[in-house]
Write a protein that holds these residues in place. Structure first.
Motif, short mmCIF file in Angstrom:
data_model
loop_
_atom_site.label_atom_id
_atom_site.label_comp_id
_atom_site.label_asym_id
_atom_site.label_seq_id
_atom_site.Cartn_x
_atom_site.Cartn_y
_atom_site.Cartn_z
N PHE A 46 33.23 -27.66 -26.60
CA PHE A 46 31.84 -28.10 -26.41
C PHE A 46 31.16 -28.59 -27.69
O PHE A 46 29.96 -28.89 -27.65
N THR A 47 31.86 -28.62 -28.77
CA THR A 47 31.43 -29.21 -30.05
C THR A 47 30.15 -28.65 -30.69
O THR A 47 30.08 -28.62 -31.90
N SER A 48 29.17 -28.22 -29.93
CA SER A 48 28.01 -27.62 -30.58
C SER A 48 27.24 -26.75 -29.61
O SER A 48 27.42 -26.84 -28.40
N LYS A 49 26.38 -25.94 -30.15
CA LYS A 49 25.58 -25.04 -29.32
C LYS A 49 24.71 -25.85 -28.36
O LYS A 49 24.63 -25.54 -27.17
N ASP A 50 24.05 -26.88 -28.88
CA ASP A 50 23.18 -27.70 -28.04
C ASP A 50 23.96 -28.33 -26.89
O ASP A 50 23.53 -28.29 -25.73
N GLN A 51 25.11 -28.90 -27.20
CA GLN A 51 25.88 -29.55 -26.15
C GLN A 51 26.41 -28.54 -25.15
O GLN A 51 26.55 -28.85 -23.96
N LEU A 52 26.68 -27.33 -25.64
CA LEU A 52 27.10 -26.29 -24.70
C LEU A 52 25.97 -25.99 -23.73
O LEU A 52 26.20 -25.83 -22.52
N ARG A 103 14.75 -28.51 -23.93
CA ARG A 103 15.43 -29.81 -23.91
C ARG A 103 14.64 -30.75 -23.01
O ARG A 103 15.17 -31.25 -22.01
N PRO A 104 13.40 -31.02 -23.36
CA PRO A 104 12.57 -31.83 -22.47
C PRO A 104 13.20 -33.20 -22.24
O PRO A 104 13.82 -33.76 -23.13
#
Lengths: 173, 173
Positions: A46-52, A103-104
């Motif tokens: 998932f490459t990053s926390k945000d993308q997860l 994440r608006p």
DNA sequence: GGTCACCAACTAACCAGTTGGTTGTCGTCG
DNA sequence: CGACGACAACCAACTGGTTAGTTGGTGACC
């Protein structure tokens, strides 16, 4: 070693963690631990926390949209079924609230969400002869009602359900 | 040096920061900077980040509860006035959402909030002859409706208002 | 002299993301 | 058949930046 469903386990664990603490409050190490998996696997998949976080939403959005089939001819029943779903899956409700705050506009761009909304509006138009605007309003009102009741359900669930059913009936009048 | 309203400036700056990022996402240094104040002043007055967050809520809750006087005899008008207030103060809405997620049950124990709710229920009973339960339900439904409309206001604000007014009228029918 | 305020540097912990080294399981190719 | 590379997974330690909360030293005002 573990059965080959590691991404699945990570998504589930992340959904729990994010539902409890949100994006900023979640800890990647904790997600790894909950998943019984390794931290690098998270970054590998998932490459990053945000993308997860986004991946979790995308994974669950389908459940949210399709778990309760829309019924333009029976909005009161639809509302009650959503209420029951929300009460049975409180963490999904929290997940959506978090996502909406942290994440608006990400959700508004998810095609699945947009299409589902458009389908509902179209169904309302067909079933009731409303224009787009009126159908959109009605939908927002019904969902708002359900949401309000979800956050403050009375002690008597049956009566809460019945009251919601009656309220929506009046709305669609 | 600065005029003696440092706690006030800190509260305002913190309200902005928390509304944007939530408790976990907010940064104390950023709050200090926004307040044009010093970090130690924050800890001198509010002892911790968490308590600062609660203090912000307690500071703003009055605005939220009393800015729109409750009118049991005109719920549709009341709903529209809340909608207007929400649209004029979006950061207050976000603040409440964050607080609800990150400090659950803190609000439910705030006497100001509890009393305000009790007063509304009592007023509804007096004006409509409902019992406690029915008044409580109706209030939750109206507020849910307003919330739903707040989150998804249409492009035509006047019509959104009119539709909300009509919806609540039907509810109280 | 006590209170309010500033600045700046510090600590101690925390945390996203990385790296290196290891194991076991495949399918493939020599 | 066997060994070899590719891959999924593990553990553990590390990096580098961040961050809540602290401390020490200075000035201003009542």
């Amino acid at each position: 070693m573990m059965a080959a469903d590691t991404p699945r386990r990570i998504l589930d664990a992340a959904a729990d963690e994010f539902a409890e603490r949100g994006l900023a409050g979640a800890r990647v190490d904790r997600i790894a631990e909950r998943a019984g998996a390794n931290k690098q696997r998270i970054y590998a998949y998932f490459t990053s926390k945000d993308q997860l976080f986004d991946a979790v939403i995308e994974d669950r959005i389908e459940q949210l949209l399709d778990a309760v089939p829309f019924d333009a001819a029976d909005l009161p029943g639809y509302a009650v079924r959503i209420l029951d779903f929300n009460l049975a899956h409180p963490s999904l409700v929290r997940l959506l609230l978090w996502h909406n705050l942290e994440r608006p506009a990400v959700l508004a761009r998810l095609p699945q969400s947009v299409e589902s909304h458009a389908r509902k509006v179209a169904a309302l138009r067909a079933a009731r002869g409303d224009d787009d605007w009126a159908a959109d309003r009605l939908l927002a009102q019904v969902l708002g009602l359900v949401h309000g009741v979800t956050l403050a359900p009375g002690p008597d669930l049956d009566r809460t359900r019945a009251d919601l059913h009656r309220a929506v009936s009046r709305l669609v009048g």
